[in-house]
Write a protein that holds these residues in place. Sequence first.
Motif, PDB file in Angstrom:
ATOM      1  N   SER A 314       0.820  -1.214   0.000  1.00 29.34           N
ATOM      2  CA  SER A 314       0.000   0.000   0.000  1.00 29.34           C
ATOM      3  C   SER A 314       0.849   1.256   0.000  1.00 29.34           C
ATOM      4  N   LYS A 317      -2.532   3.216   3.292  1.00 26.90           N
ATOM      5  CA  LYS A 317      -3.261   1.991   3.576  1.00 26.90           C
ATOM      6  C   LYS A 317      -4.694   2.225   4.022  1.00 26.90           C
ATOM      7  N   ARG A 350      -6.992  -5.787   5.347  1.00 28.72           N
ATOM      8  CA  ARG A 350      -5.887  -5.300   6.172  1.00 28.72           C
ATOM      9  C   ARG A 350      -4.762  -6.328   6.224  1.00 28.72           C
ATOM     10  N   VAL A 353      -3.224  -6.641   2.271  1.00 35.04           N
ATOM     11  CA  VAL A 353      -2.397  -5.525   1.785  1.00 35.04           C
ATOM     12  C   VAL A 353      -1.285  -5.254   2.785  1.00 35.04           C
TER      13      VAL A 353
END
Length: 354
Positions: A314, A317, A350, A353
């Motif tokens: 990311s 993010k 979460r 990535v």
Amino acid sequence: MEQTIVTGIGHVDQLLQGKKFLLVKSRSYDSLAVRSHFDGLDHVEFSGFTPNPLYEQVCAGVTLFNSEHCEMIVAVGGGSAIDVAKCIKLFCRMDPSVNYLEQEKFDSGIPLIAVPTTAGTGSESTRHAVIYYEGVKQSVSHSSIVPDYAVLEPSVLKNLPDYQKKCTMLDALCQAVESWWSVHSTDESKEYAKQAIAGITANWEAYIFGNSETAAAKIMLASNYAGRAINITATTAAHAMSYKITSLYRFPHGHAVAVCIPEVWEYVLAHTDDCIDSRGADYLRDTLAQISEMITLDQFKAMLTAMGMQSPESGDKETELETLVQSVNPVRLKNNPVALNADVLRQMYRRIVR
């Protein structure tokens, strides 16, 4: 007409029966030995489309098909070429003055032959196509766009870049797993999924690392089985989660799906009591056990590691997570055997990535 699977490009002359056809070709076509089977035949070529085909590009193909008075369509390429050919078939007898996507679908009656040049999308055996209209993905589906013939010629895989081989093969494997646990699975679709997983797990190393022609033929057939499976069931949450990863991080589709499915798989394994499949939680547990006899979650993860398939990285993010969560098509989530809400999706993304 049910689809006919043809092994080997040598039979294609018989299928064309001397008719003029539109050849929808990918960028790799000119470097393929199979082109010799079309040279000298009465056809016009169309290659004016991008890897994520645009509606306007399909319209150009429709115009060419009709202006040249073609009688058949042949697609030689990966999923994009085949999807374009499917849409040309579907649209070519519609009213050109009205947006094709807004018109009622019907069988145009135009024969379609698909010659896939990758092993993974399964597009040569599905009723689905994906194109983009004004930047938005459009899923075009109709029973009539399943190609009449799927010609499986493994020699086309020989010169594929290793990364493309990995991405497309993983797409087929994910399709098979998702189809098997889909709420729409049937005995027929599960048998196709089983054949797909068996073919891939037995041959992937020789195909990816050994460049084996024998393994390539078996992977191509396995990919076709996966396509036939999702033609019955459609895909589930892992595919729904993958599409924005493809556009946001410029990940090929198969790579994007492959990094999503472990999270979905783990969640489904842990929440079988929350099964939304009308056949019940015990049925889902049995289904997951059957899949694990073919391939376990840990084995799938080991494949990803062995092939060096990493998760996306990311930039911002938190912003990207919200974009990803909002992108998921709720229709595809309804195919998943366990419900996923926005909070669950956010937790999954979460972890996916980096």
